[in-house]
Scaffold this motif. Structure first.
Motif, PDB file in Angstrom:
ATOM      1  N   ILE A  88       0.929  -1.109   0.034  1.00 47.08           N
ATOM      2  CA  ILE A  88       0.095  -0.090  -0.218  1.00 47.08           C
ATOM      3  C   ILE A  88       0.942   1.267  -0.174  1.00 47.08           C
ATOM      4  CG2 ILE A  88      -1.836   1.305   1.358  1.00 47.08           C
ATOM      5  CD1 ILE A  88      -2.959  -1.334   0.292  1.00 47.08           C
ATOM      6  N   THR A  89       1.053   2.000  -1.242  1.00 47.96           N
ATOM      7  CA  THR A  89       1.583   3.204  -1.337  1.00 47.96           C
ATOM      8  C   THR A  89       0.846   4.250  -0.591  1.00 47.96           C
ATOM      9  OG1 THR A  89       0.588   3.566  -3.157  1.00 47.96           O
ATOM     10  CG2 THR A  89       2.818   2.217  -3.302  1.00 47.96           C
ATOM     11  N   PRO A  90       1.791   5.489  -0.466  1.00 47.27           N
ATOM     12  CA  PRO A  90       0.856   6.592   0.159  1.00 47.27           C
ATOM     13  C   PRO A  90      -0.349   7.044  -0.931  1.00 47.27           C
ATOM     14  CG  PRO A  90       3.363   7.164   0.360  1.00 47.27           C
ATOM     15  CD  PRO A  90       3.025   5.641  -0.385  1.00 47.27           C
ATOM     16  N   GLU A  91      -0.247   6.834  -2.205  1.00 41.04           N
ATOM     17  CA  GLU A  91      -1.185   7.339  -3.309  1.00 41.04           C
ATOM     18  C   GLU A  91      -2.411   6.346  -2.962  1.00 41.04           C
ATOM     19  OE1 GLU A  91      -1.723   7.123  -8.009  1.00 41.04           O
ATOM     20  OE2 GLU A  91      -0.069   6.609  -7.166  1.00 41.04           O
ATOM     21  N   ILE A  92      -2.118   5.071  -2.900  1.00 40.64           N
ATOM     22  CA  ILE A  92      -3.279   4.048  -2.624  1.00 40.64           C
ATOM     23  C   ILE A  92      -3.904   4.108  -1.205  1.00 40.64           C
ATOM     24  CG2 ILE A  92      -3.824   1.493  -2.369  1.00 40.64           C
ATOM     25  CD1 ILE A  92      -1.413   0.917  -4.200  1.00 40.64           C
ATOM     26  N   HIS A  93      -3.289   4.556  -0.182  1.00 37.75           N
ATOM     27  CA  HIS A  93      -3.621   4.878   1.211  1.00 37.75           C
ATOM     28  C   HIS A  93      -4.501   6.082   1.052  1.00 37.75           C
ATOM     29  CE1 HIS A  93      -3.709   5.176   5.424  1.00 37.75           C
ATOM     30  NE2 HIS A  93      -3.565   6.280   5.310  1.00 37.75           N
ATOM     31  N   LYS A  94      -4.409   6.990   0.450  1.00 35.68           N
ATOM     32  CA  LYS A  94      -4.912   8.263   0.337  1.00 35.68           C
ATOM     33  C   LYS A  94      -6.318   8.258  -0.496  1.00 35.68           C
ATOM     34  CE  LYS A  94      -2.367  11.887  -0.203  1.00 35.68           C
ATOM     35  NZ  LYS A  94      -1.372  12.731  -0.863  1.00 35.68           N
ATOM     36  N   GLU A  95      -6.231   7.490  -1.504  1.00 35.86           N
ATOM     37  CA  GLU A  95      -7.362   7.046  -2.434  1.00 35.86           C
ATOM     38  C   GLU A  95      -8.407   6.297  -1.690  1.00 35.86           C
ATOM     39  OE1 GLU A  95      -8.269   8.267  -5.484  1.00 35.86           O
ATOM     40  OE2 GLU A  95      -6.554   9.438  -5.074  1.00 35.86           O
ATOM     41  N   LEU A  96      -7.871   5.227  -0.830  1.00 33.26           N
ATOM     42  CA  LEU A  96      -8.745   4.391   0.035  1.00 33.26           C
ATOM     43  C   LEU A  96      -9.277   5.218   1.218  1.00 33.26           C
ATOM     44  CD1 LEU A  96      -6.533   0.966   0.675  1.00 33.26           C
ATOM     45  CD2 LEU A  96      -8.615   1.122  -0.247  1.00 33.26           C
ATOM     46  N   GLU A  97      -8.540   6.156   1.639  1.00 31.44           N
ATOM     47  CA  GLU A  97      -9.208   7.080   2.663  1.00 31.44           C
ATOM     48  C   GLU A  97     -10.466   7.910   1.968  1.00 31.44           C
ATOM     49  OE1 GLU A  97      -8.027  10.198   5.986  1.00 31.44           O
ATOM     50  OE2 GLU A  97      -6.527   9.988   4.408  1.00 31.44           O
ATOM     51  N   LYS A  98     -10.248   8.382   0.962  1.00 31.93           N
ATOM     52  CA  LYS A  98     -11.305   9.280   0.342  1.00 31.93           C
ATOM     53  C   LYS A  98     -12.428   8.423  -0.010  1.00 31.93           C
ATOM     54  CE  LYS A  98      -8.206  12.296  -2.383  1.00 31.93           C
ATOM     55  NZ  LYS A  98      -7.845  12.741  -3.950  1.00 31.93           N
ATOM     56  N   TRP A 111     -14.385  -7.279   0.183  1.00 28.71           N
ATOM     57  CA  TRP A 111     -14.132  -7.876  -0.848  1.00 28.71           C
ATOM     58  C   TRP A 111     -14.179  -6.789  -2.017  1.00 28.71           C
ATOM     59  CZ3 TRP A 111     -18.236  -7.197  -4.318  1.00 28.71           C
ATOM     60  CH2 TRP A 111     -19.344  -6.799  -3.722  1.00 28.71           C
ATOM     61  N   ASP A 112     -15.220  -5.794  -1.834  1.00 30.33           N
ATOM     62  CA  ASP A 112     -15.322  -4.622  -2.894  1.00 30.33           C
ATOM     63  C   ASP A 112     -14.022  -3.756  -2.862  1.00 30.33           C
ATOM     64  OD1 ASP A 112     -16.599  -3.183  -4.785  1.00 30.33           O
ATOM     65  OD2 ASP A 112     -17.802  -1.923  -3.341  1.00 30.33           O
ATOM     66  N   ALA A 113     -13.629  -3.384  -1.502  1.00 31.22           N
ATOM     67  CA  ALA A 113     -12.235  -2.780  -1.580  1.00 31.22           C
ATOM     68  C   ALA A 113     -11.078  -3.531  -2.208  1.00 31.22           C
ATOM     69  CB  ALA A 113     -11.904  -2.493  -0.164  1.00 31.22           C
ATOM     70  N   GLN A 114     -11.062  -4.689  -2.227  1.00 25.06           N
ATOM     71  CA  GLN A 114      -9.872  -5.579  -2.690  1.00 25.06           C
ATOM     72  C   GLN A 114     -10.001  -5.532  -4.379  1.00 25.06           C
ATOM     73  OE1 GLN A 114     -10.642  -9.697  -2.300  1.00 25.06           O
ATOM     74  NE2 GLN A 114      -8.184 -10.182  -2.526  1.00 25.06           N
ATOM     75  N   PHE A 138      -7.721   2.595   9.340  1.00 24.94           N
ATOM     76  CA  PHE A 138      -9.186   3.565   9.239  1.00 24.94           C
ATOM     77  C   PHE A 138     -10.123   3.050  10.247  1.00 24.94           C
ATOM     78  CE2 PHE A 138      -6.904   2.969   4.811  1.00 24.94           C
ATOM     79  CZ  PHE A 138      -6.922   4.740   5.049  1.00 24.94           C
ATOM     80  N   LYS A 139      -9.891   2.274  11.174  1.00 26.04           N
ATOM     81  CA  LYS A 139     -10.773   1.717  12.266  1.00 26.04           C
ATOM     82  C   LYS A 139     -12.436   1.189  11.414  1.00 26.04           C
ATOM     83  CE  LYS A 139      -8.101   3.135  15.430  1.00 26.04           C
ATOM     84  NZ  LYS A 139      -6.602   2.669  15.039  1.00 26.04           N
ATOM     85  N   THR A 140     -11.973   0.688  10.264  1.00 23.37           N
ATOM     86  CA  THR A 140     -13.490   0.009   9.688  1.00 23.37           C
ATOM     87  C   THR A 140     -13.794  -0.983  10.366  1.00 23.37           C
ATOM     88  OG1 THR A 140     -12.068  -1.443   8.324  1.00 23.37           O
ATOM     89  CG2 THR A 140     -12.409   0.962   7.454  1.00 23.37           C
ATOM     90  N   LYS A 141     -15.133  -1.316  10.081  1.00 21.74           N
ATOM     91  CA  LYS A 141     -15.950  -2.286  10.685  1.00 21.74           C
ATOM     92  C   LYS A 141     -16.652  -3.139   9.545  1.00 21.74           C
ATOM     93  CE  LYS A 141     -16.849   0.022  15.085  1.00 21.74           C
ATOM     94  NZ  LYS A 141     -17.759   0.105  15.962  1.00 21.74           N
ATOM     95  N   LEU A 142     -16.934  -4.093   9.520  1.00 22.28           N
ATOM     96  CA  LEU A 142     -17.760  -5.022   8.501  1.00 22.28           C
ATOM     97  C   LEU A 142     -19.010  -4.181   8.129  1.00 22.28           C
ATOM     98  CD1 LEU A 142     -17.358  -7.268   6.963  1.00 22.28           C
ATOM     99  CD2 LEU A 142     -18.511  -8.702   8.133  1.00 22.28           C
ATOM    100  N   LYS A 143     -19.765  -3.919   9.171  1.00 15.93           N
ATOM    101  CA  LYS A 143     -20.713  -3.138   8.831  1.00 15.93           C
ATOM    102  C   LYS A 143     -20.885  -1.615   9.465  1.00 15.93           C
ATOM    103  CE  LYS A 143     -24.207  -6.687   7.876  1.00 15.93           C
ATOM    104  NZ  LYS A 143     -25.157  -7.238   8.399  1.00 15.93           N
ATOM    105  N   SER A 144     -20.646  -0.685   8.947  1.00 17.12           N
ATOM    106  CA  SER A 144     -20.415   0.700   9.577  1.00 17.12           C
ATOM    107  C   SER A 144     -21.589   1.512   8.888  1.00 17.12           C
ATOM    108  CB  SER A 144     -19.167   1.279   9.361  1.00 17.12           C
ATOM    109  OG  SER A 144     -19.009   1.498   7.828  1.00 17.12           O
TER     110      SER A 144
END
Length: 164
Positions: A88-98, A111-114, A138-144
């Motif tokens: 996970i590069t900083p670019e991928i991290h930033k896009e995941l956060e967005k 699975w969708d994120a993957q 990102f402190k994600t949960k399966l259902k947020s």
């Protein structure tokens, strides 16, 4: 077979035994015992020493390297291993956060994120690895819960909230 000690241990046996007495954790005790047994030449081979201590030969190689490079104090401390991700590069991290913070384009699951990372960046990441990364960073949960549904109309909400 390798001889048990092919390097010099600077501490005396008395110092090592005193250090052994103050250890409260079994993993640090094993490390000090490893040095004591090497210093005493108690075993003919390192494999015998590893078998006696119940450790892998690779572990004793790692301990030896740590001891030679940094000394006994480093060997008896657990430093945090905050390595940056190689995948996970900083670019991928930033896009995941967005994408995670977006209320209209959120992921349907890990699975969708993957699949999204694979499509957008051409990197195939294992499901469980990405799941752990998202939870850790990102402190994600399966259902947020979302702030609001992305298909919700403002007028329909006002009509619903009106009292009769």
């Amino acid at each position: 077979m390798a001889k048990p000690q092919d390097f010099t241990i600077t501490q005396s046996i008395e110092e090592l035994k005193a250090l052994l007495k103050v250890q409260t954790n079994i993993k640090y005790e094993k490390r000090v015992m490893f040095l004591i047994y090497l210093k005493e030449n108690k075993f003919k081979t390192r494999q015998e020493l590893c078998d006696y201590l119940g450790i892998d030969p690779r572990t004793q190689q790692r301990w030896t390297k740590q001891y030679l490079e940094n000394g006994i104090s480093f060997l008896l401390t657990d430093l945090p291993r905050n390595k940056k991700s190689k995948i996970i590069t900083p670019e991928i991290h930033k896009e995941l956060e967005k994408r995670l913070n977006s209320s209209d384009r959120g992921f349907l699951g890990y699975w969708d994120a993957q699949a999204w990372v694979n499509n957008e960046f051409g990197i195939n990441i294992q499901y469980h690895w990405l799941r752990k990364y998202l939870i850790k960073h990102f402190k994600t949960k399966l259902k947020s819960p979302r702030k609001s549904h992305y298909k919700k109309e403002g007028e329909a909400e006002k009509a619903f909230l009106k009292t009769p």
